[in-house]
Structure formats: structure tokens, C-alpha cells
Design an enzyme around this catalytic site. Sequence first.
Site, PDB file in Angstrom:
ATOM      1  N   HIS A 155       2.696  -9.362 -13.272  1.00 16.82           N
ATOM      2  CA  HIS A 155       3.663  -8.263 -13.742  1.00 16.82           C
ATOM      3  C   HIS A 155       4.933  -8.822 -13.443  1.00 16.82           C
ATOM      4  CE1 HIS A 155       5.502  -4.125 -13.032  1.00 16.82           C
ATOM      5  NE2 HIS A 155       5.849  -4.563 -14.040  1.00 16.82           N
ATOM      6  N   ASN A 185       5.400   0.624  -9.450  1.00 13.20           N
ATOM      7  CA  ASN A 185       5.668   1.660 -10.296  1.00 13.20           C
ATOM      8  C   ASN A 185       4.759   2.936 -10.172  1.00 13.20           C
ATOM      9  OD1 ASN A 185       7.247   0.527 -12.106  1.00 13.20           O
ATOM     10  ND2 ASN A 185       5.676  -0.490 -13.523  1.00 13.20           N
ATOM     11  N   SER A 212       2.475  -3.612 -16.991  1.00 14.86           N
ATOM     12  CA  SER A 212       2.997  -2.708 -15.872  1.00 14.86           C
ATOM     13  C   SER A 212       2.113  -1.863 -15.083  1.00 14.86           C
ATOM     14  CB  SER A 212       4.375  -1.989 -16.364  1.00 14.86           C
ATOM     15  OG  SER A 212       5.252  -2.856 -17.256  1.00 14.86           O
ATOM     16  N   GLU A 252       4.700  -9.173  -9.188  1.00 19.36           N
ATOM     17  CA  GLU A 252       3.347  -8.506  -8.795  1.00 19.36           C
ATOM     18  C   GLU A 252       2.071  -9.287  -9.273  1.00 19.36           C
ATOM     19  OE1 GLU A 252       3.896  -3.900  -7.826  1.00 19.36           O
ATOM     20  OE2 GLU A 252       4.036  -4.332  -9.977  1.00 19.36           O
TER      21      GLU A 252
END
Length: 670
Positions: A428, A478, A407, A440
Site C-alpha cells: 500500500h 486507514n 488501500s 504498508e
Amino acid sequence: MTSPIRTERHDDVLVIISDNPPVNALGAAVRIGLAAAVAEGIADASVAAMVIRCDGRTFFAGADITEFGKPMVEPGLPTVVDTIEASTKPVVAAIHGTALGGGCEVALGCHYRVAVPSAKIGTPEVKLGLLPGAGGTQRIPRIAGVRMALEMTAKGDPIPAKTAQQAGLIDRIVGEDSLAADAIAFAREVAAIRPIPRASERQAQPDPDAVAAFARDNARRFRGFDAPAANIACVVKATEVPFAEGIAFERQEFMKLMMGNQSAAQRHIFFAERQAAKIDDVPADTVRRPIGRVGVIGAGTMGGGIAMNFLSAGVPVTIVEMQQEALDRGTGVIRKNYEATAAKGRMKPEQVEAAMGALRPTLDFDALADCDLIIEAVYENMDVKKEIFTRLDAIAKPGAILASNTSYLDIDAIAAVTGRPQDVVGMHFFSPANVMKLLEVVRGAKTAPDVLATVMDLAKKIRKVAVVAGVTYGFIGNRMLMPRQVEANKLLLEGATPEQIDRVHVAFGMPMGPFQMADLAGVDIGWHRDPTRIENVRDALAAESRWGQKKQAGFYDYDEKRNATPSPRVAEIIDEWRAKTGTPQHDVTDEEIVERTLYTMVNEGALILEEGMAQRASDVDVVWIYGYGWPVYRGGPMFWAKTEGYDKVVAGLEKHGFPVAESLKRGSIK
């Protein structure tokens, strides 16, 4: 230029055929050709009836969306549909594939409709923030009643041919391989029937109870959206006024939506999702690596969910764990998930067994040697991941793609422990991995172009929306989440409450606010587990076992049904930290919360783009729509910033002393 519409004579039946690949979109040339062909049939005394059908894989699948926002080329679709319906000779729609949006409205303008069993019809315009603007909201309730009209227009999900036939929208289901001949035969059957049945001449019956129940049952789904309410209003109007007045109302509501920000945002995401699949510097004809078997390391929540994506797509999976108990638990959860899906009728029992039969669970790490793609899905620890990739380098076959489901962590650092960094990529997935659509795809400095192209193609196969990200802490989503969390926590100490901050985010359209999200995910995630080391409010909560919903206590208190209420104890903890840190208090406004938690995300997105960590602004929007629940009617953070006004966003950031990205200052985010 050759017209996409041609005609064929079959004795006394004129067959009008559209051949406009790939989906027979109702662009200007198609509309012109349709109107001319219908006029030809009306004028020819030897024609008793007409059939409209399409070559290729589908009936008209909708309007040509590329024409939106451009000057209309006449005839418009409403005119074409009215022309078909006004025909003095019966017109039969012959439907295969999908009849969606404008395609459904063309079919509704026809006097009869036949379809193959696999066909579907629907009006999905609501998903673009619109309504069916060529009479759909007026004809469907007149043919199929208010309940079906509400389902089709305000929710926008297509219905199968059998359901459509039961509702009166399809007159006959015909042979899958004999549509053309069966439609012609049907046209001959109805050629002499008078009066010709026209939807516009029917009366729609009011059903206020159905309308009230539909609005109530879908209140959560429709929250914040303008288009569902407009669709409902149009359907209700069909029961109250003559057709011509209903059409005028539909047109008025359509134009309101078309000119509004919400439809612009939803259309932006429609195109952005398709654009995200393209890799700017990798040729489209790059040869992909064959992926016959996928390996997954870790059978926990993420590993099991990742495995399900591939099993559901018919790709065999080898899943590896260290302990038999963990392996059994993981495969048990996979089976349980599939059986729950089958219980809802979305899978057949034999499909469950086929998926489970394609799963090879093992404790033998070396069993990954025959896999073409291996995805590591263990917990977020760089040392552990490096150890795994060192082992993989020794056993994976040449050309195998090695992926990490990290992540945050540096893909280049992970790739560096292998002798094949060109084969390493980040994948991800978002939790739950078998449900969430976003993927991702993290491109390392040495990731080979064919590796990137292969993974992006594979994402489509497993029904993910993939976005290419660069190597930066937290990638796209993130990384943008971090400033929101930092500012939300600061605002707590400065005078806001968790419920105020969360309320602002929910009112904005988010599924939940930052503290609701923390309670759902677990306040203890990332906690150092030392109750004597308390460095912030979250540590203090974790030290008291306030770990969120799973403990019925986090930033909120919860009852047995997980209903949240503000917590007096949390208020005390926050007050203690305000005193301990000496943080000055002030009245925090909702506007300040937006500026400090949402504008900062936009700013971070602009920095990501400036650094080349995302290919385009629309990719950033796709990440937030599909991975984090950003309201689609706001089009993603970068699109929203444009509608807010870049000057306003910059002023809001500068007011609170944030350094502002240069592209945001210039108003040139791309």
C-alpha cells in the site's frame, strides 16, 4: 576492552584515529580515548601538531543516541571539544563521509579542518528535538556567521564540503584518496602558526535582518516545534555575549529540550523507524528473492508514481495499460516529473534519460511474464483486482511476487484466486507514491516469509519507510482514520462547523483537518454518482458538484489561488441535515473534538495491536507520522496517548460512550 581510539606517530605529527563501527558514534569509550590522546599529544614535546581522523566509512557521525536519558559518563562531549580547542598545539580535523552533530562539534573544536570533496558536515540535532549541545550554536556563528548558523542548526540539513569551505568551516579540500597524507602535510604547514585560531575567541557579528527573514521564511516549517526557536535563540545569543555565557545559555536550552516531550517524541520516532524494518518472526538471514525487473499494472497517478520509485533506484520497470492514450499520458507524466526535478538541479539530464530508458510501456499484459515483482495499481474494486490476479497467476513466472496496491481490500481474498497465495502480498503506497515515504506491507495469511522479507528490503532500496500490517479493513492507517471521519461528520450535525473541527486539528499539529483533507482529495471520491440518492452531508455536496478544490467548492469555497473561506451554502446544507435527522444540538468544545476524533484513533490503534494486525505500538506511530502527517513532535498517536496519560484518554472515551480497548484500560500498550 580495546579502546576504539589509537594513535600513530608521523615524525612530529600525532595522528589520533577513531575506529568505532559503524559510524564512529561518540560514545563514552570514544570520548575517553579522544581526551587521553589529545593530552598525550600536548604532553609530548616532540609533537608539533595533531590530526584527528576516523577509520571506516565516515568521520564521527554524531553522539551515541543510545546514551540519551542515561547517566552521563565523563568526560561529556562539551568537555572533550573544549579540551581539543584548548590544546597548545594545532589540531586538524580530517573529514570524510559525514561530520554530523557531535562529530561536527568535534571538528569545530579543532583549530583547522580539511575534508574530501564528497564530505558533508551538519548539526541535525533539531530533527531529534534538540540543539547541538557541545558548543555548535556558539562556534558556527563565530566562524561562518549568523545566516549559515541558522541554516545549519535550526533546519539541520548537512552542507557539502565546498559550501562549508566557502563559509570558512573547512580550511582546505583535499584528495578523495589521500586524506590521511594530506591532513598530515597540512598539520605541518600550520604547526608553527601563532596564535592558534580558536572559534571561541572569535566575535560573532549580529545580523537581526537575517534572523527576522529566516524566522519569517521558515514559519510554516517550524510551526509547533520547540527546537528550531531554541536553536535560533542560541545563535542570536552568540552575537550578544562572550563565549562562556553563550555556552551556559546553550546548555540551559539543551537541557530544557532534552527533558521535554517533543524531543522524547522525536527520538521515539527515530528508533521506531528502524524497529519497523524488523519482522518479529522472520529470521534476519532469510534468503531474499532476486528482483531484477518490476511490473506495474496501471499508468495512472498511483501506477506512475510507483514506477518512478523503482526507476529512480535503477530497477527496470514494465508498465501495462489497457488503452494507448492512458499509457502515453502516464509515461508523459513520469517524464514531466523527472524533468521538473532536473530543472531544480536535483537530477542530471542524463539521469532523466537513464530512468526513462529503463521504463518499458506496453499494452501487452503478457509482457509481465519476465517480471520478478508485479504490482497491481488499479482502482479500488475487488472484482477487478480478482480478475487481474487470475490473469497474473496464468502468466507470471514461478517465484514472482504478486502485490496489490490496495488501500482497504482483503489481501487473502485476492490471493485466494491464485494457485500461489504464498507469493501474494499487499504493498500500500501513499499518494503521491513517488513522494510519500510510507509503505504498508500487508502480510496475508499465506504470504511466505521470504516474500515479506524481500519486499521489506526492497522498500529500503526505493527509500520507503515500510511497516508490516495484517489483513484488516483499511490495514493500520486507514482503519484508524475511519473513526476520526465518522465522529467529525457526527460533530457537524451536533453543532460544530467544518472550520472549527479543522482548526482544532491544525492547532494540534496536523497539516490539515478532516474537511480540508476531503476538499483536497475530492469530495466525490467514493460517491455513488447518483444525485437523487442523498444519504448524508457529503452526498449533498457531491450532488451539487461541490467536489472540493478542483471545483472551487467543497466543504469550503475557494478562490482562483485555492484560498479557502467558510461557505454559506455548506452551512445551509448542514442545517438542513440537522433538521432532517432531528439531531440534538449542543455547544461543541474543542476538547470534545479532540476526545471524539483523536482519542478514538488511539483506541482503534490499541484494538489493531490487540488483534495482532500490527507488530508493535511504535509501528502504528510510524504509519501516522510518515503516511498522514501526524506531527512528529507528538511522536505518533500511541506515543501521544502515553504522554497525555492513558487514564485521561480512557476517561475521554468513556465520557462519550465509546467501548474502550482492554490494553488501553490497562495502560499496557506495546
